[in-house]
Design a protein around this motif. Structure first.
Motif, PDB file in Angstrom:
ATOM      1  N   ILE A  29      42.543  39.204  32.208  1.00 43.40           N
ATOM      2  CA  ILE A  29      43.579  38.600  31.455  1.00 43.40           C
ATOM      3  C   ILE A  29      44.702  39.486  30.949  1.00 43.40           C
ATOM      4  O   ILE A  29      45.722  39.595  31.151  1.00 43.40           O
ATOM      5  CB  ILE A  29      43.162  37.792  30.410  1.00 43.40           C
ATOM      6  CG1 ILE A  29      42.370  36.615  30.844  1.00 43.40           C
ATOM      7  CG2 ILE A  29      44.203  37.360  29.344  1.00 43.40           C
ATOM      8  CD1 ILE A  29      41.544  35.735  29.876  1.00 43.40           C
ATOM      9  N   ASP A  30      44.055  40.664  30.217  1.00 38.67           N
ATOM     10  CA  ASP A  30      44.956  41.823  29.666  1.00 38.67           C
ATOM     11  C   ASP A  30      45.449  42.603  30.911  1.00 38.67           C
ATOM     12  O   ASP A  30      46.673  42.851  30.862  1.00 38.67           O
ATOM     13  CB  ASP A  30      43.718  42.899  28.692  1.00 38.67           C
ATOM     14  CG  ASP A  30      44.702  43.961  28.343  1.00 38.67           C
ATOM     15  OD1 ASP A  30      45.208  44.674  29.049  1.00 38.67           O
ATOM     16  OD2 ASP A  30      44.999  44.004  27.126  1.00 38.67           O
ATOM     17  N   GLY A  31      44.750  42.943  32.074  1.00 37.96           N
ATOM     18  CA  GLY A  31      45.307  43.648  33.140  1.00 37.96           C
ATOM     19  C   GLY A  31      45.418  44.971  33.035  1.00 37.96           C
ATOM     20  O   GLY A  31      46.092  45.672  34.069  1.00 37.96           O
ATOM     21  N   ARG A  32      45.710  45.414  31.725  1.00 37.42           N
ATOM     22  CA  ARG A  32      46.161  47.045  31.635  1.00 37.42           C
ATOM     23  C   ARG A  32      45.179  47.914  32.291  1.00 37.42           C
ATOM     24  O   ARG A  32      45.816  48.886  33.019  1.00 37.42           O
ATOM     25  CB  ARG A  32      46.635  47.208  30.415  1.00 37.42           C
ATOM     26  CG  ARG A  32      47.672  46.362  29.884  1.00 37.42           C
ATOM     27  CD  ARG A  32      47.960  46.647  28.495  1.00 37.42           C
ATOM     28  NE  ARG A  32      46.807  46.304  27.517  1.00 37.42           N
ATOM     29  CZ  ARG A  32      46.722  46.534  26.256  1.00 37.42           C
ATOM     30  NH1 ARG A  32      47.644  47.421  25.722  1.00 37.42           N
ATOM     31  NH2 ARG A  32      45.709  46.229  25.628  1.00 37.42           N
ATOM     32  N   ALA A  33      44.108  47.344  32.145  1.00 36.36           N
ATOM     33  CA  ALA A  33      43.005  48.590  32.713  1.00 36.36           C
ATOM     34  C   ALA A  33      42.506  48.465  34.088  1.00 36.36           C
ATOM     35  O   ALA A  33      41.833  49.117  34.736  1.00 36.36           O
ATOM     36  CB  ALA A  33      41.869  48.644  32.105  1.00 36.36           C
ATOM     37  N   MET A  34      43.166  47.551  34.964  1.00 39.98           N
ATOM     38  CA  MET A  34      42.978  47.356  36.237  1.00 39.98           C
ATOM     39  C   MET A  34      43.462  48.124  37.405  1.00 39.98           C
ATOM     40  O   MET A  34      44.890  48.306  37.022  1.00 39.98           O
ATOM     41  CB  MET A  34      43.037  45.905  36.618  1.00 39.98           C
ATOM     42  CG  MET A  34      42.169  44.759  35.707  1.00 39.98           C
ATOM     43  SD  MET A  34      42.393  43.292  36.108  1.00 39.98           S
ATOM     44  CE  MET A  34      41.876  42.821  37.826  1.00 39.98           C
ATOM     45  N   PRO A  35      43.087  48.705  38.200  1.00 36.97           N
ATOM     46  CA  PRO A  35      43.628  49.437  39.023  1.00 36.97           C
ATOM     47  C   PRO A  35      44.411  48.610  40.141  1.00 36.97           C
ATOM     48  O   PRO A  35      43.880  47.585  40.555  1.00 36.97           O
ATOM     49  CB  PRO A  35      42.467  50.243  39.878  1.00 36.97           C
ATOM     50  CG  PRO A  35      41.231  49.228  39.713  1.00 36.97           C
ATOM     51  CD  PRO A  35      41.311  48.616  38.375  1.00 36.97           C
TER      52      PRO A  35
END
Length: 152
Positions: free
Chosen positions: A105-111
């Protein structure tokens, strides 16, 4: 002359950016709805946080449907079908992967090395809206909790 299949694919490719822009604008509008004019021309954030279900409907239901089953009004326009969020626990041997869902959901830490994300990166959008990191985390946790509550 292009085949009808090629034309449909090309038209779908042109629609996707518009769809994503519409989703981002609706999310932005929802964020603006949380503000009120204090009378001196300054905008003040509402002290009341939206409920988990309200957040889900605002940010997720367009693709995943109001019931989370992946049948939202935008689902047919997407290249990748939205996940049936009601079956996440079932797909993970009876365990709901809260951290993975929250990070999605946040998506910021996903490569992003393997291409574009399949869904909007809400964390980045919320940063652009001016939300503090604690509020972004609270929203992601709240939506995750709601998704956990609708598991079959």
């Amino acid at each position: 002359m292009q085949s009808p299949t090629c034309r449909r694919k090309r038209n779908a490719a042109y629609r996707l950016p518009g769809i994503l822009a519409a989703l981002a604008l609706s999310a932005f509008a929802a964020g603006c709805a949380d503000q009120s004019d204090s009378g001196d021309g300054a905008m003040a954030k509402s002290a009341e946080r939206p409920s988990a279900q309200e957040l889900f409907v605002t940010y997720c239901a367009a693709c995943h449907g109001t019931d989370g089953s992946g049948n939202g009004p935008m689902a047919s326009e997407l290249k990748v079908a939205p996940t049936n969020l009601r079956l996440i626990k079932q797909a993970n041997n009876g365990e709901f992967p809260s951290l993975k869902v929250r990070r999605t959901i946040d998506g910021r830490a996903m490569p992003r090395a393997h291409g574009l994300p399949d869904m909007p990166v809400w964390g980045k959008l919320w940063i652009r809206e001016g939300l503090a990191d604690t509020e972004i985390q609270a929203r992601a946790i709240s939506i995750t909790s709601y998704i956990s509550s609708i598991q079959e």
